[in-house]
Design a protein around this motif. Structure first.
Motif, PDB file in Angstrom:
ATOM      1  N   UNK A 177      13.346   6.240  23.615  1.00  0.00           N
ATOM      2  CA  UNK A 177      12.543   5.262  22.903  1.00  0.00           C
ATOM      3  C   UNK A 177      13.258   4.581  21.758  1.00  0.00           C
ATOM      4  N   UNK A 178      14.592   4.499  21.818  1.00  0.00           N
ATOM      5  CA  UNK A 178      15.328   3.935  20.686  1.00  0.00           C
ATOM      6  C   UNK A 178      15.400   2.413  20.723  1.00  0.00           C
ATOM      7  N   UNK A 179      15.035   1.786  21.830  1.00  0.00           N
ATOM      8  CA  UNK A 179      15.109   0.324  21.903  1.00  0.00           C
ATOM      9  C   UNK A 179      14.236  -0.311  20.815  1.00  0.00           C
ATOM     10  N   UNK A 180      13.104   0.278  20.547  1.00  0.00           N
ATOM     11  CA  UNK A 180      12.199  -0.260  19.528  1.00  0.00           C
ATOM     12  C   UNK A 180      12.885  -0.374  18.173  1.00  0.00           C
ATOM     13  N   UNK A 203       0.829  -1.199   0.000  1.00  0.00           N
ATOM     14  CA  UNK A 203       0.000   0.000   0.000  1.00  0.00           C
ATOM     15  C   UNK A 203       0.858   1.241   0.000  1.00  0.00           C
ATOM     16  N   UNK A 204       0.188   2.382   0.170  1.00  0.00           N
ATOM     17  CA  UNK A 204       0.938   3.618   0.323  1.00  0.00           C
ATOM     18  C   UNK A 204       1.815   3.517   1.556  1.00  0.00           C
ATOM     19  N   UNK A 205       3.059   3.930   1.478  1.00  0.00           N
ATOM     20  CA  UNK A 205       3.964   3.784   2.630  1.00  0.00           C
ATOM     21  C   UNK A 205       3.524   4.655   3.791  1.00  0.00           C
ATOM     22  N   UNK A 206       3.862   4.212   5.013  1.00  0.00           N
ATOM     23  CA  UNK A 206       3.545   5.013   6.193  1.00  0.00           C
ATOM     24  C   UNK A 206       4.457   6.216   6.259  1.00  0.00           C
ATOM     25  N   UNK A 207       4.211   7.116   7.205  1.00  0.00           N
ATOM     26  CA  UNK A 207       5.100   8.277   7.346  1.00  0.00           C
ATOM     27  C   UNK A 207       6.538   7.829   7.525  1.00  0.00           C
ATOM     28  N   UNK A 208       7.487   8.581   7.011  1.00  0.00           N
ATOM     29  CA  UNK A 208       8.900   8.172   7.069  1.00  0.00           C
ATOM     30  C   UNK A 208       9.385   8.037   8.493  1.00  0.00           C
ATOM     31  N   UNK A 209      10.355   7.128   8.714  1.00  0.00           N
ATOM     32  CA  UNK A 209      10.910   6.943  10.065  1.00  0.00           C
ATOM     33  C   UNK A 209      11.528   8.214  10.586  1.00  0.00           C
ATOM     34  N   UNK A 210      11.438   8.368  11.905  1.00  0.00           N
ATOM     35  CA  UNK A 210      12.005   9.571  12.501  1.00  0.00           C
ATOM     36  C   UNK A 210      13.520   9.533  12.388  1.00  0.00           C
ATOM     37  N   UNK A 211      14.153  10.548  11.863  1.00  0.00           N
ATOM     38  CA  UNK A 211      15.627  10.541  11.774  1.00  0.00           C
ATOM     39  C   UNK A 211      16.231  11.036  13.069  1.00  0.00           C
ATOM     40  N   UNK A 212      16.937  10.200  13.804  1.00  0.00           N
ATOM     41  CA  UNK A 212      17.586  10.667  15.035  1.00  0.00           C
ATOM     42  C   UNK A 212      18.621  11.721  14.727  1.00  0.00           C
ATOM     43  N   UNK A 213      18.659  12.738  15.549  1.00  0.00           N
ATOM     44  CA  UNK A 213      19.615  13.816  15.338  1.00  0.00           C
ATOM     45  C   UNK A 213      20.977  13.398  15.876  1.00  0.00           C
ATOM     46  N   UNK A 214      21.998  13.432  15.043  1.00  0.00           N
ATOM     47  CA  UNK A 214      23.335  13.049  15.526  1.00  0.00           C
ATOM     48  C   UNK A 214      23.840  14.025  16.560  1.00  0.00           C
ATOM     49  N   UNK A 236       6.262  -7.016  21.949  1.00  0.00           N
ATOM     50  CA  UNK A 236       5.088  -6.168  21.768  1.00  0.00           C
ATOM     51  C   UNK A 236       5.129  -4.967  22.714  1.00  0.00           C
ATOM     52  N   UNK A 237       5.550  -5.202  23.940  1.00  0.00           N
ATOM     53  CA  UNK A 237       5.613  -4.111  24.919  1.00  0.00           C
ATOM     54  C   UNK A 237       6.555  -3.003  24.452  1.00  0.00           C
ATOM     55  N   UNK A 238       7.737  -3.374  24.015  1.00  0.00           N
ATOM     56  CA  UNK A 238       8.716  -2.374  23.577  1.00  0.00           C
ATOM     57  C   UNK A 238       8.203  -1.616  22.356  1.00  0.00           C
ATOM     58  N   UNK A 239       7.629  -2.335  21.393  1.00  0.00           N
ATOM     59  CA  UNK A 239       7.169  -1.680  20.175  1.00  0.00           C
ATOM     60  C   UNK A 239       5.936  -0.817  20.439  1.00  0.00           C
ATOM     61  N   UNK A 240       5.052  -1.291  21.307  1.00  0.00           N
ATOM     62  CA  UNK A 240       3.828  -0.525  21.584  1.00  0.00           C
ATOM     63  C   UNK A 240       4.124   0.737  22.373  1.00  0.00           C
ATOM     64  N   UNK A 241       5.222   0.751  23.116  1.00  0.00           N
ATOM     65  CA  UNK A 241       5.586   1.919  23.909  1.00  0.00           C
ATOM     66  C   UNK A 241       6.582   2.826  23.205  1.00  0.00           C
ATOM     67  N   UNK A 242       6.745   2.654  21.912  1.00  0.00           N
ATOM     68  CA  UNK A 242       7.559   3.583  21.133  1.00  0.00           C
ATOM     69  C   UNK A 242       6.922   4.970  21.220  1.00  0.00           C
ATOM     70  N   UNK A 243       7.670   6.004  21.592  1.00  0.00           N
ATOM     71  CA  UNK A 243       7.084   7.350  21.722  1.00  0.00           C
ATOM     72  C   UNK A 243       6.589   7.915  20.400  1.00  0.00           C
ATOM     73  N   UNK A 244       7.074   7.383  19.293  1.00  0.00           N
ATOM     74  CA  UNK A 244       6.603   7.815  17.984  1.00  0.00           C
ATOM     75  C   UNK A 244       5.379   6.976  17.617  1.00  0.00           C
ATOM     76  N   UNK A 245       4.203   7.612  17.597  1.00  0.00           N
ATOM     77  CA  UNK A 245       2.971   6.879  17.339  1.00  0.00           C
ATOM     78  C   UNK A 245       2.918   6.303  15.927  1.00  0.00           C
ATOM     79  N   UNK A 246       3.691   6.844  15.000  1.00  0.00           N
ATOM     80  CA  UNK A 246       3.757   6.257  13.666  1.00  0.00           C
ATOM     81  C   UNK A 246       4.333   4.840  13.705  1.00  0.00           C
TER      82      UNK A 246
END
Length: 436
Positions: free
Chosen positions: A129-132, A59-70, A259-269
């Motif tokens: 939230x980077x563990x996800x 399908x249409x791709x989801x919003x792009x992944x958040x780019x972590x700021x170096x 599931x716990x780690x992924x569901x608690x990702x601070x980025x709702x996307x």
């Protein structure tokens, strides 16, 4: 005692570094949950491989992944010295440095998986939230090239949606859902089933503890509504796609941290797709442990008995004195003959450690830290798991050497609270230290 080189041996053939007081656990009381076991569920012979076939259009791709700021350059934490023993809710300077390095690595166009593994193996500070994201990379769910993340995520999530429509959204699937619900309830509700101790029979599956814990599926658990529906969906789909394995008690404990780690990702996307992402990561993780869940393979060279034997050999190679003590430990109860000896069979404690990937031995936060190390090891999770289990024995060696059958069994079935950094440090020492 200052740690010596791994190959330096003590008087009794034990590496001197094992005798350091640093690795002696405190005499804190054991956890209140008792160790019990539940009968294994019947199942068919295993399929040749775990499968998750593609069958849906992209399908249409989801919003792009958040780019972590170096971040600005931070010093690399040392991995040679033992970790400190501080416990604080705030990140230490070393953890802040490691977090910066992880964010910098994730911001690269192509992630250096070797460097990511090195950093993650020391524990992932999850304040951002980077563990996800890191776990998805370590499990091969995300490609190393960030340019392909959107495409891969869209394809897998669409594929999982098709699985749900096929297996969950039609009348024929309802019977399977009811059966899965029944099995999940059974796996969470068995009481005080004894472990099988006899020679060649099949092993019994461990019971799920009933503490208030993210892994608990008990009806009174505050986590029940949060987890149960998604976990049931994933396990039903897995069972349908892998009829040779289907659902086996203990799979939900392995699935729940993902599931716990992924569901608690601070980025709702990302969080909104936790169910789909957890399914594919669960398939990948279980592929390395599936033989432990197949009853027909229990007595084979790849079954759970063989895995437990490898743990025993690992302990024998690195701490012969402790191995001998556990192999033949005097039973002191009056109802047994004075000269009778009983072996503290590793099956009595290590079976649960191995099949549930240590999710029931430590609090949930510490379990996630251990999983950081398991998932980041290039040798595969099982080899690291055995080293961690061996390290658990070494950490309490003084108490084990001073104990008899009853006290040792109680100690190992209710493992005491310990410093996870120390535990992982010892496990890492076992990788390179010579056998004694």
């Amino acid at each position: 005692m200052e740690a010596e080189a791994p190959g330096t041996m003590g008087k009794k053939g034990v590496p001197e570094w094992l005798n350091s007081s640093l690795w002696a656990s405190s005499s804190s009381p054991p956890a209140s949950a008792s160790t019990t076991a539940a009968a294994r569920l019947p199942r068919s012979p295993p399929s040749p491989r775990l499968v998750a076939p593609a069958r849906a259009p992209i399908p249409e791709p989801p919003p792009p992944p958040r780019p972590p700021q170096p971040p600005s350059e931070a010093p690399r934490p040392s991995v040679d010295a033992p970790p400190d023993d501080r416990s604080s809710s705030r990140l230490s300077q070393e953890e802040v440095s490691r977090q910066f390095q992880l964010l910098a690595e994730l911001s690269k166009k192509v992630v250096n998986i070797g460097e990511l593994r090195r950093l993650a193996s020391q524990g992932i500070p999850d304040g951002t939230g980077i563990r996800s994201i890191v776990w998805k990379l370590l499990l091969g769910y995300l490609p190393y090239d960030r340019e392909f993340w959107m495409q891969e995520l869209a394809k897998k999530r669409s594929q999982y949606k098709a699985f749900k429509e096929e297996f969950l959204m039609n009348p024929i699937a309802f019977a399977s859902q009811s059966e899965m619900a029944r099995r999940l309830e059974e796996s969470a509700g068995h009481k005080n089933e004894a472990l099988e101790t006899g020679g060649r029979g099949f092993l019994m599956r461990s019971e799920i503890t009933h503490e208030e814990h993210p892994l608990s599926l008990g009806k009174t658990s505050v986590w029940n509504q949060f987890f149960q529906e998604a976990l049931r969906h994933i396990l039903i789909i897995f069972a349908k796609l892998n009829p040779g394995i289907r659902y086996v008690q203990g799979m939900n404990e392995i699935l729940a941290p993902l599931f716990y780690v992924f569901r608690n990702d601070p980025d709702q996307n990302y969080a909104v797709y936790a169910e789909a992402d957890a399914f594919f990561c669960f398939v990948e993780l279980l592929s390395g442990f599936r033989d432990n869940f197949c009853q027909k393979l229990d007595n084979s060279v790849v079954g759970i008995r063989s895995t437990i034997s490898k743990l025993s050999e690992l302990l024998k190679n690195h701490d012969g004195e402790l191995w001998r003590h556990l192999e033949i430990t005097t039973k002191t109860l009056a109802l047994f003959p004075a000269n009778m000896t009983l072996k503290v069979n590793p099956q009595f404690y290590a079976f649960r450690w191995i099949t549930l990937l240590l999710t029931q031995e430590f609090n949930f936060v510490d379990s996630l830290h251990i999983w950081d190390a398991l998932l980041s090891d290039p040798d595969g999770p099982q080899e690291t798991l055995l080293r961690v289990c061996c390290a658990m024995l070494i950490l309490v060696r003084k108490r084990l050497l001073a104990g008899d059958f009853t006290s040792n069994l109680k100690l190992l079935q209710n493992y005491p609270q310990t410093n996870i950094n120390h535990l992982l440090y010892v496990a890492n020492k076992l990788r390179g230290s010579s056998a004694g």
